[in-house]
Design a protein around this motif. Structure first.
Motif, PDB file in Angstrom:
ATOM      1  N   ALA A 316       0.827  -1.207   0.000  1.00 40.37           N
ATOM      2  CA  ALA A 316       0.000   0.000   0.000  1.00 40.37           C
ATOM      3  C   ALA A 316       0.861   1.256   0.000  1.00 40.37           C
ATOM      4  N   VAL A 317       1.951   1.235   0.766  1.00 40.11           N
ATOM      5  CA  VAL A 317       2.859   2.385   0.787  1.00 40.11           C
ATOM      6  C   VAL A 317       3.511   2.563  -0.581  1.00 40.11           C
ATOM      7  N   TRP A 318       3.933   1.451  -1.203  1.00 39.99           N
ATOM      8  CA  TRP A 318       4.553   1.518  -2.527  1.00 39.99           C
ATOM      9  C   TRP A 318       3.597   2.125  -3.548  1.00 39.99           C
ATOM     10  N   ALA A 319       2.319   1.753  -3.464  1.00 41.69           N
ATOM     11  CA  ALA A 319       1.333   2.275  -4.411  1.00 41.69           C
ATOM     12  C   ALA A 319       1.062   3.755  -4.182  1.00 41.69           C
ATOM     13  N   LEU A 320       1.238   4.213  -2.955  1.00 43.15           N
ATOM     14  CA  LEU A 320       0.870   5.572  -2.595  1.00 43.15           C
ATOM     15  C   LEU A 320       2.024   6.560  -2.767  1.00 43.15           C
ATOM     16  N   ALA A 321       3.211   6.179  -2.309  1.00 49.13           N
ATOM     17  CA  ALA A 321       4.321   7.130  -2.218  1.00 49.13           C
ATOM     18  C   ALA A 321       5.318   6.924  -3.355  1.00 49.13           C
ATOM     19  N   ARG A 322       6.086   7.966  -3.604  1.00 46.79           N
ATOM     20  CA  ARG A 322       7.155   7.873  -4.588  1.00 46.79           C
ATOM     21  C   ARG A 322       8.236   6.913  -4.089  1.00 46.79           C
ATOM     22  N   PRO A 323       8.995   6.301  -4.994  1.00 52.41           N
ATOM     23  CA  PRO A 323       9.981   5.279  -4.596  1.00 52.41           C
ATOM     24  C   PRO A 323      10.956   5.751  -3.524  1.00 52.41           C
ATOM     25  N   GLN A 324      11.410   7.002  -3.609  1.00 55.94           N
ATOM     26  CA  GLN A 324      12.379   7.476  -2.614  1.00 55.94           C
ATOM     27  C   GLN A 324      11.752   7.591  -1.226  1.00 55.94           C
ATOM     28  N   VAL A 325      10.459   7.928  -1.165  1.00 55.59           N
ATOM     29  CA  VAL A 325       9.772   7.981   0.123  1.00 55.59           C
ATOM     30  C   VAL A 325       9.558   6.565   0.650  1.00 55.59           C
ATOM     31  N   PHE A 326       9.236   5.636  -0.238  1.00 57.12           N
ATOM     32  CA  PHE A 326       9.087   4.236   0.153  1.00 57.12           C
ATOM     33  C   PHE A 326      10.398   3.695   0.723  1.00 57.12           C
ATOM     34  N   ALA A 327      11.513   4.004   0.048  1.00 62.11           N
ATOM     35  CA  ALA A 327      12.821   3.559   0.526  1.00 62.11           C
ATOM     36  C   ALA A 327      13.137   4.160   1.893  1.00 62.11           C
ATOM     37  N   LEU A 328      12.803   5.430   2.084  1.00 62.84           N
ATOM     38  CA  LEU A 328      13.004   6.074   3.381  1.00 62.84           C
ATOM     39  C   LEU A 328      12.171   5.385   4.456  1.00 62.84           C
ATOM     40  N   TYR A 329      10.920   5.077   4.135  1.00 65.53           N
ATOM     41  CA  TYR A 329      10.006   4.399   5.061  1.00 65.53           C
ATOM     42  C   TYR A 329      10.592   3.058   5.509  1.00 65.53           C
ATOM     43  N   ILE A 330      11.069   2.260   4.555  1.00 66.58           N
ATOM     44  CA  ILE A 330      11.633   0.957   4.884  1.00 66.58           C
ATOM     45  C   ILE A 330      12.920   1.113   5.688  1.00 66.58           C
ATOM     46  N   GLY A 331      13.779   2.033   5.266  1.00 67.47           N
ATOM     47  CA  GLY A 331      15.037   2.238   5.965  1.00 67.47           C
ATOM     48  C   GLY A 331      14.844   2.681   7.406  1.00 67.47           C
ATOM     49  N   LEU A 332      13.929   3.613   7.621  1.00 67.00           N
ATOM     50  CA  LEU A 332      13.647   4.071   8.978  1.00 67.00           C
ATOM     51  C   LEU A 332      13.046   2.955   9.824  1.00 67.00           C
ATOM     52  N   ALA A 333      12.161   2.170   9.210  1.00 65.60           N
ATOM     53  CA  ALA A 333      11.515   1.076   9.934  1.00 65.60           C
ATOM     54  C   ALA A 333      12.541   0.049  10.400  1.00 65.60           C
ATOM     55  N   LEU A 334      13.456  -0.331   9.524  1.00 63.38           N
ATOM     56  CA  LEU A 334      14.458  -1.336   9.877  1.00 63.38           C
ATOM     57  C   LEU A 334      15.436  -0.801  10.931  1.00 63.38           C
ATOM     58  N   THR A 335      15.912   0.417  10.729  1.00 64.06           N
ATOM     59  CA  THR A 335      16.859   1.004  11.678  1.00 64.06           C
ATOM     60  C   THR A 335      16.229   1.173  13.056  1.00 64.06           C
ATOM     61  N   GLY A 336      15.010   1.708  13.088  1.00 59.61           N
ATOM     62  CA  GLY A 336      14.327   1.914  14.357  1.00 59.61           C
ATOM     63  C   GLY A 336      13.981   0.612  15.048  1.00 59.61           C
ATOM     64  N   SER A 337      13.596  -0.407  14.277  1.00 60.44           N
ATOM     65  CA  SER A 337      13.265  -1.707  14.864  1.00 60.44           C
ATOM     66  C   SER A 337      14.488  -2.363  15.475  1.00 60.44           C
ATOM     67  N   LEU A 338      15.618  -2.272  14.788  1.00 56.71           N
ATOM     68  CA  LEU A 338      16.865  -2.818  15.317  1.00 56.71           C
ATOM     69  C   LEU A 338      17.241  -2.129  16.627  1.00 56.71           C
ATOM     70  N   ALA A 339      17.129  -0.813  16.652  1.00 58.96           N
ATOM     71  CA  ALA A 339      17.448  -0.064  17.862  1.00 58.96           C
ATOM     72  C   ALA A 339      16.515  -0.434  19.011  1.00 58.96           C
ATOM     73  N   ALA A 340      15.220  -0.581  18.705  1.00 62.48           N
ATOM     74  CA  ALA A 340      14.251  -0.950  19.744  1.00 62.48           C
ATOM     75  C   ALA A 340      14.571  -2.325  20.324  1.00 62.48           C
ATOM     76  N   GLY A 341      14.918  -3.278  19.446  1.00 64.49           N
ATOM     77  CA  GLY A 341      15.254  -4.612  19.919  1.00 64.49           C
ATOM     78  C   GLY A 341      16.488  -4.620  20.795  1.00 64.49           C
ATOM     79  N   LEU A 342      17.507  -3.868  20.393  1.00 61.28           N
ATOM     80  CA  LEU A 342      18.747  -3.814  21.169  1.00 61.28           C
ATOM     81  C   LEU A 342      18.529  -3.154  22.531  1.00 61.28           C
ATOM     82  N   LEU A 343      17.765  -2.074  22.546  1.00 62.50           N
ATOM     83  CA  LEU A 343      17.496  -1.387  23.817  1.00 62.50           C
ATOM     84  C   LEU A 343      16.691  -2.269  24.771  1.00 62.50           C
TER      85      LEU A 343
END
Length: 349
Positions: A316-343
């Motif tokens: 749904a995000v891919w269909a809605l947002a431009r590719p660079q915004v989609f990439a930002l969304y995925i990158g932030l999600a992965l980075t933030g999830s990793l940090a949350a797990g480590l903390l």
């Protein structure tokens, strides 16, 4: 006669091109179901039933959010919403992250609200904060998580959702101040994200919009357009999810994310993207993995990363947002999830 035939032929080609261009998502979903039905009739029937059930279960949330977005546009309430999002970006991001972490919308149901906010000219940083926090937890998911994994884990997941929203919002704010992501929406979705005129030139809303024919037509037009847009993409997403559930066994997931330490949390974050089923199905899986020795931080990273990047939400995000915004969304999600797990692992370990 020949001219008429040529005209009809040309029109047929035009209609065919329109169908292929605008309805290719439906065609892809149909072709996948047909292929599976031919290769594995039992799985074909199961995938069709799974998709129908998933659409029916998601429909109430989708229709609610679509109706709210359409009502805001038809009544002119979007002017007030956009105006409410003006002011200090730091405060907007904090409020959006907190609201996203506590909102009852599912990861797919929030999509039309995201599109409406961006089309109104609401800054991408505040929308991103809400966007990232919303899919991770909601009141019902908190209660279920507490019942399966305990209140400490459920509270950690809530804090992770809000923290992910804050991290994503402020990171996006820095990037947008550097002139990145000027138009986050794809062409033809909303108005490309340039709807700041609703903030610059606010008009008083007409709450009883049905009193004016033009507003009634706008409500119906936007509601139908958004519904068709979302349901075609979600149909494809649920078809693919049904195949993933069948052909990506839970034992493989367990083998991939077992163990403790940084490597376990990192692996759980990455595996959570393709292997995550849905919030409710993932809880007992994670509970069993933790009982078998998986680090709690890895379990949290798996749930957070998978919730934000689950297949229906990601498509749904891919269909809605431009590719660079989609990439930002995925990158932030992965980075933030990793940090949350480590903390969380540092806290409980």
């Amino acid at each position: 006669m020949s001219k008429a035939i040529f005209h009809l032929s040309g029109r047929g080609v035009s209609i065919g091109r329109h169908v292929l261009t605008n309805e290719r998502v439906w065609l892809v979903a149909a072709l996948i179901l047909i292929a599976i039905a031919l290769l594995d009739p039992a799985q074909g029937a199961e995938s069709l039933a799974f998709t129908a059930r998933a659409l029916l279960e998601t429909a109430p949330y989708l229709l609610l959010s679509i109706g709210l977005a359409a009502y805001a546009g038809a009544s002119g309430a979007d002017n007030l919403i956009a105006k409410a999002f003006t002011g200090a970006p730091v405060l907007m991001i904090a409020l959006a992250a907190a609201f996203g972490g506590l909102s009852p919308f599912c990861s797919c149901g929030v999509i039309p609200l995201i599109a409406a906010l961006l089309a109104m000219g609401v800054p991408l940083s505040a929308v991103m904060a809400f966007w990232l926090a919303s899919p991770v937890i909601d009141p019902s998911m908190y209660a279920l998580t507490a019942g399966v994994l305990g209140f400490e884990f459920a509270t950690a997941k809530t804090l992770a959702a809000i923290g992910l929203g804050l991290f994503g919002g402020y990171a996006t704010l820095i990037l947008t101040r550097a002139s990145a992501f000027a138009e986050p929406l794809r062409e033809g979705v909303g108005n490309g994200g340039c709807g700041a005129a609703s903030v610059r030139n606010p008009k008083p809303p007409l709450w009883a919009f049905w009193r004016e024919e033009a507003r009634r037509e706008k409500f119906a037009r936007e509601g139908i357009k958004t519904s068709l847009f979302l349901f075609k993409w979600l149909t494809l997403a649920f078809v693919l999810e049904s195949l993933m559930i069948t052909y990506v066994p839970a034992e493989w997931v367990a083998a991939s994310v077992g163990g403790e330490g940084f490597g376990s949390v990192l692996t759980a974050t990455l595996v959570g993207v393709p292997a995550y089923l849905n919030g409710y199905a993932a809880l007992p899986l994670v509970s069993g993995l933790i009982e078998q020795g998986m680090a709690p931080g890895a379990g949290l990273a798996f749930l957070v990363a998978g919730g934000v990047t689950s297949l229906p939400a990601a498509i749904a995000v891919w269909a809605l947002a431009r590719p660079q915004v989609f990439a930002l969304y995925i990158g932030l999600a992965l980075t933030g999830s990793l940090a949350a797990g480590l903390l969380f692992q540092a806290w409980v370990g």
